[in-house]
Design a protein around this motif. Sequence first.
Motif, short mmCIF file in Angstrom:
data_model
loop_
_atom_site.label_atom_id
_atom_site.label_comp_id
_atom_site.label_asym_id
_atom_site.label_seq_id
_atom_site.Cartn_x
_atom_site.Cartn_y
_atom_site.Cartn_z
N HIS A 26 39.62 73.66 90.25
CA HIS A 26 38.65 73.27 90.38
C HIS A 26 37.38 72.76 89.69
CE1 HIS A 26 39.77 76.47 93.20
NE2 HIS A 26 40.91 77.17 91.90
N HIS A 27 35.85 72.71 89.71
CA HIS A 27 34.58 72.09 89.46
C HIS A 27 33.58 73.78 89.63
CE1 HIS A 27 33.64 70.93 93.74
NE2 HIS A 27 32.45 70.73 92.77
N ASP A 28 34.17 73.34 87.87
CA ASP A 28 32.67 74.95 88.01
C ASP A 28 31.18 74.68 87.08
OD1 ASP A 28 33.65 74.53 84.93
OD2 ASP A 28 34.44 76.16 84.66
N LYS A 29 30.80 73.41 86.61
CA LYS A 29 29.59 72.31 86.28
C LYS A 29 29.62 70.54 86.62
CE LYS A 29 28.76 71.93 81.38
NZ LYS A 29 28.65 72.50 80.04
N VAL A 30 28.67 70.77 86.75
CA VAL A 30 28.48 69.69 87.14
C VAL A 30 27.30 68.61 86.45
CG1 VAL A 30 27.64 67.56 89.30
CG2 VAL A 30 28.81 69.76 89.47
N GLU A 31 26.80 67.54 85.39
CA GLU A 31 25.88 67.09 84.54
C GLU A 31 25.77 66.07 85.33
OE1 GLU A 31 26.41 67.93 80.23
OE2 GLU A 31 28.06 67.61 81.53
N VAL A 32 24.48 65.58 84.97
CA VAL A 32 24.09 64.56 86.09
C VAL A 32 22.61 63.78 85.06
CG1 VAL A 32 22.37 63.64 88.44
CG2 VAL A 32 23.88 65.10 88.67
N THR A 83 21.79 70.43 84.26
CA THR A 83 23.47 70.90 84.29
C THR A 83 23.08 71.83 85.63
OG1 THR A 83 23.59 70.51 82.33
CG2 THR A 83 24.63 72.05 83.30
N ILE A 84 24.86 72.35 86.15
CA ILE A 84 24.22 72.77 87.19
C ILE A 84 25.76 73.39 87.54
CG2 ILE A 84 24.81 73.28 89.90
CD1 ILE A 84 23.31 70.85 90.22
N PRO A 121 28.61 60.26 80.13
CA PRO A 121 29.64 59.41 80.23
C PRO A 121 29.31 57.60 79.77
CG PRO A 121 29.59 60.01 82.17
CD PRO A 121 28.82 60.64 81.45
N SER A 122 27.99 57.12 79.85
CA SER A 122 27.46 55.49 80.19
C SER A 122 27.05 55.69 78.91
CB SER A 122 26.33 55.44 81.45
OG SER A 122 26.25 54.17 81.22
N ARG A 123 27.44 54.41 77.64
CA ARG A 123 26.48 54.24 77.09
C ARG A 123 25.10 53.44 76.80
NH1 ARG A 123 31.29 51.25 74.82
NH2 ARG A 123 32.64 52.30 75.24
N ARG A 124 24.72 53.09 78.42
CA ARG A 124 23.40 52.24 78.44
C ARG A 124 23.25 52.93 79.58
NH1 ARG A 124 24.57 46.39 78.48
NH2 ARG A 124 21.57 47.01 78.11
N ARG A 125 23.34 53.36 81.00
CA ARG A 125 23.06 53.34 82.39
C ARG A 125 22.84 54.74 82.32
NH1 ARG A 125 24.66 47.87 82.96
NH2 ARG A 125 22.37 46.95 82.72
N HIS A 126 22.67 55.37 84.12
CA HIS A 126 23.29 56.78 84.56
C HIS A 126 24.45 57.48 84.07
CE1 HIS A 126 19.54 55.88 86.17
NE2 HIS A 126 20.30 55.01 87.14
N GLY A 127 24.93 58.07 84.76
CA GLY A 127 26.36 58.44 84.62
C GLY A 127 26.85 60.62 85.35
N LEU A 128 27.65 60.67 85.12
CA LEU A 128 27.62 61.58 85.96
C LEU A 128 29.16 62.53 85.16
CD1 LEU A 128 27.17 64.23 88.45
CD2 LEU A 128 29.12 62.12 89.98
N ASN A 129 28.81 63.65 84.78
CA ASN A 129 30.38 64.48 84.66
C ASN A 129 30.59 65.66 85.47
OD1 ASN A 129 30.77 62.74 82.36
ND2 ASN A 129 29.49 64.26 81.27
N ILE A 130 31.51 65.55 86.02
CA ILE A 130 32.59 66.56 86.78
C ILE A 130 33.42 67.52 85.69
CG2 ILE A 130 33.23 68.06 88.98
CD1 ILE A 130 31.90 65.16 89.93
N HIS A 131 32.98 68.98 85.66
CA HIS A 131 33.35 69.76 84.69
C HIS A 131 34.71 70.67 85.69
CE1 HIS A 131 31.72 68.95 80.98
NE2 HIS A 131 30.38 68.71 81.46
N LEU A 132 36.31 70.38 85.46
CA LEU A 132 37.45 70.89 86.15
C LEU A 132 37.74 71.66 85.48
CD1 LEU A 132 38.40 67.80 87.88
CD2 LEU A 132 37.08 68.93 89.13
N TRP A 133 39.12 72.70 86.36
CA TRP A 133 39.68 73.69 85.59
C TRP A 133 41.29 73.49 86.43
CZ3 TRP A 133 41.29 78.24 87.32
CH2 TRP A 133 40.94 78.71 88.67
N CYS A 134 42.59 73.46 85.94
CA CYS A 134 43.48 74.00 87.05
C CYS A 134 43.70 74.82 87.15
CB CYS A 134 44.20 73.19 85.93
SG CYS A 134 46.41 72.77 87.19
#
Length: 107
Positions: A27-33, A47-48, A63-76
């Motif tokens: 399940h994803h419960d948090k998204v970061e752009v 952050t959503i 997650p990118s040291r130089r440009r755009h990034g996206l993190n999707i936080h998940l739990w099992c």
Amino acid sequence: MQLSFGDYNEGYGAELLCPNCGFNYLHHDKVEVFECGEDANHGMHVTIADGKSVMDTSLIGNPSRRRHGLNIHLWCEGCSAKSVLSISQHKGVTLVDLNYSETTDET
């Protein structure tokens, strides 16, 4: 960490498997752009989570040291492990990774 998927179904995709137990109910419960210029110190970070969005200029956690990034936080659902699916850019290449973070005792 190596990404693991279940079978691919045309028009539906493949199920992402938990890096801890291999279960497919993630399940994803948090998204970061993260939106920023190349090598920027500040940018846009949205952050959503929990039915709301928060915006700031911090690039900490990108997650990118130089440009755009996206993190999707998940739990099992199977083992309560937490992980982060990240998508980042580096020198014109798009990278996808899954980072296992922790297991909780809420099963």
